[in-house]
Design an enzyme around this catalytic site. Sequence first.
Site, PDB file in Angstrom:
ATOM      1  CE  LYS A  22      46.205  44.390  50.101  1.00 56.68           C
ATOM      2  NZ  LYS A  22      46.535  43.466  49.025  1.00 56.68           N
ATOM      3  CB  CYS A 122      49.806  37.111  52.027  1.00 59.50           C
ATOM      4  SG  CYS A 122      48.643  38.287  53.058  1.00 59.50           S
ATOM      5  N   PRO A 128      54.434  32.841  41.529  1.00 61.04           N
ATOM      6  CG  PRO A 128      54.834  31.280  39.993  1.00 61.04           C
ATOM      7  CD  PRO A 128      54.086  31.492  41.030  1.00 61.04           C
ATOM      8  CG  ASP A 130      56.570  31.739  35.981  1.00 63.08           C
ATOM      9  OD1 ASP A 130      55.796  31.855  36.868  1.00 63.08           O
ATOM     10  OD2 ASP A 130      56.303  31.083  34.720  1.00 63.08           O
ATOM     11  CD  GLN A 131      52.412  32.738  33.470  1.00 61.73           C
ATOM     12  OE1 GLN A 131      51.668  33.157  32.603  1.00 61.73           O
ATOM     13  NE2 GLN A 131      53.076  31.581  33.179  1.00 61.73           N
ATOM     14  CB  ILE A 335      43.233  30.399  43.769  1.00 57.76           C
ATOM     15  CG1 ILE A 335      41.983  30.601  43.127  1.00 57.76           C
ATOM     16  CG2 ILE A 335      44.347  31.579  43.288  1.00 57.76           C
ATOM     17  CD1 ILE A 335      41.837  30.395  41.642  1.00 57.76           C
TER      18      ILE A 335
END
Length: 425
Positions: A22, A122, A128, A130-131, A335
């Site tokens: 996936k 999810c 975010p 932003d990266q 994480i």
Amino acid sequence: MSKIVVAGGTPLCGDVRISGAKNAVLPILSATLLADAPVEISNVPYLHDVITMINLLRELGAGVTMNEGIEAKGRSITVDPRWVRQHMVPYDLVKTMRASVLLLGPLLACYGAAEVALPGGCAIGSRPVDQHIRGLQSLGAEITVENGYIKASVSQGRLKGGRFVFDVVSVTGTENLLMAAAVAQGTSVIENAAMEPEVVDLAECLIALGARIEGAGTPRIVVEGVERLKGGQYAVLPDRIETGTFLVATAMTGGRISMQQVRPQTLDAVLGKLTEAGACIEIGEDSIRLDMQGRRPCSVNLTTAPYPGFPTDMQAQFMALNCVAEGVGVIKETIFENRFMHVDELLRLGAKIQIEGHTAIVQGVERLSGAPVMATDLRASASLILAGLVAEGETIIDRIYHLDRGYENIEGKLGALGASIRRMT
């Protein structure tokens, strides 16, 4: 709303075919927009997220056809990007799948403009974008976030090669920047890049279509941009998370399983923990055999980390294993900050779990008891099925639409291994 009903107590035994990954097929489907001719992607899993991505590509104007395969590689999808005229990805399609943000880089790189609704998916913590934005800005993109949309453009025709260092390792951020850099003018260097096998699979697909990429699978990726990618064919790698999920399920139930056409080298951390839990494992070049017959697993300690560390997507499954293992297991989640939502549901089944911040302390019990539970996200739903496989009585799992986002026909595959499992509407 569909539910899954599991009656526990039967060891899993037999062979299972693992579907395509996936987390690889979604960026690869996005990457087809970079080509100037049709691209055929094989070993495609039939998942809700894949259907959503197909609908997104069609919304943009791409021609998409799905072909059912009769051989081991399964179904294929052919994408013809030559008809793309639309550069806006609407919220009504984006809201259910975070990976839709992966269309931002290809649209911007090929068409000079993109408007993508902020993604959903999810609810397991802050992830975010932003990266992604800063990475594309390093290639010359002009980007604003307005009214829930990321609006990007290139004022000078093409993106220009540049250097970008990720503040934190981001899989989808690396993938977005990799796709954009593939057709940018000049050389791009991506530092602190994600090293996940799915990133490598995307890079290999791009290379098969004519991209010039070195270093995929390391923290430093160098991309020499080309004007446009070509059409071609590519087969998606097997899903390491589905592989791991079936291995854990077999270990929990005291069973025996054989898998062919898998990638054992992508599962070192998971296989190590299963061995630690007491499983006998045989590894071939593209096969895995696990035997846990007649034995109860031992508890394991683990800490999630970016690849090649222990995958966060396997944390919930190993928590389910620890629930019925001998001893106490400590699980640290590094994480995502909100990925213990399955704990309350496991407690309903009789598990003994104590949460201390980002750490779960699991005291194994001899048996769980079936009960109604509710899935909260994709991997949590898998952990509840695994727990149901070893619980006394029936476990009824609600909100399984989460499950259909990432597991292809899981009830059919488990049923073929001997599990008592059915879908109920």
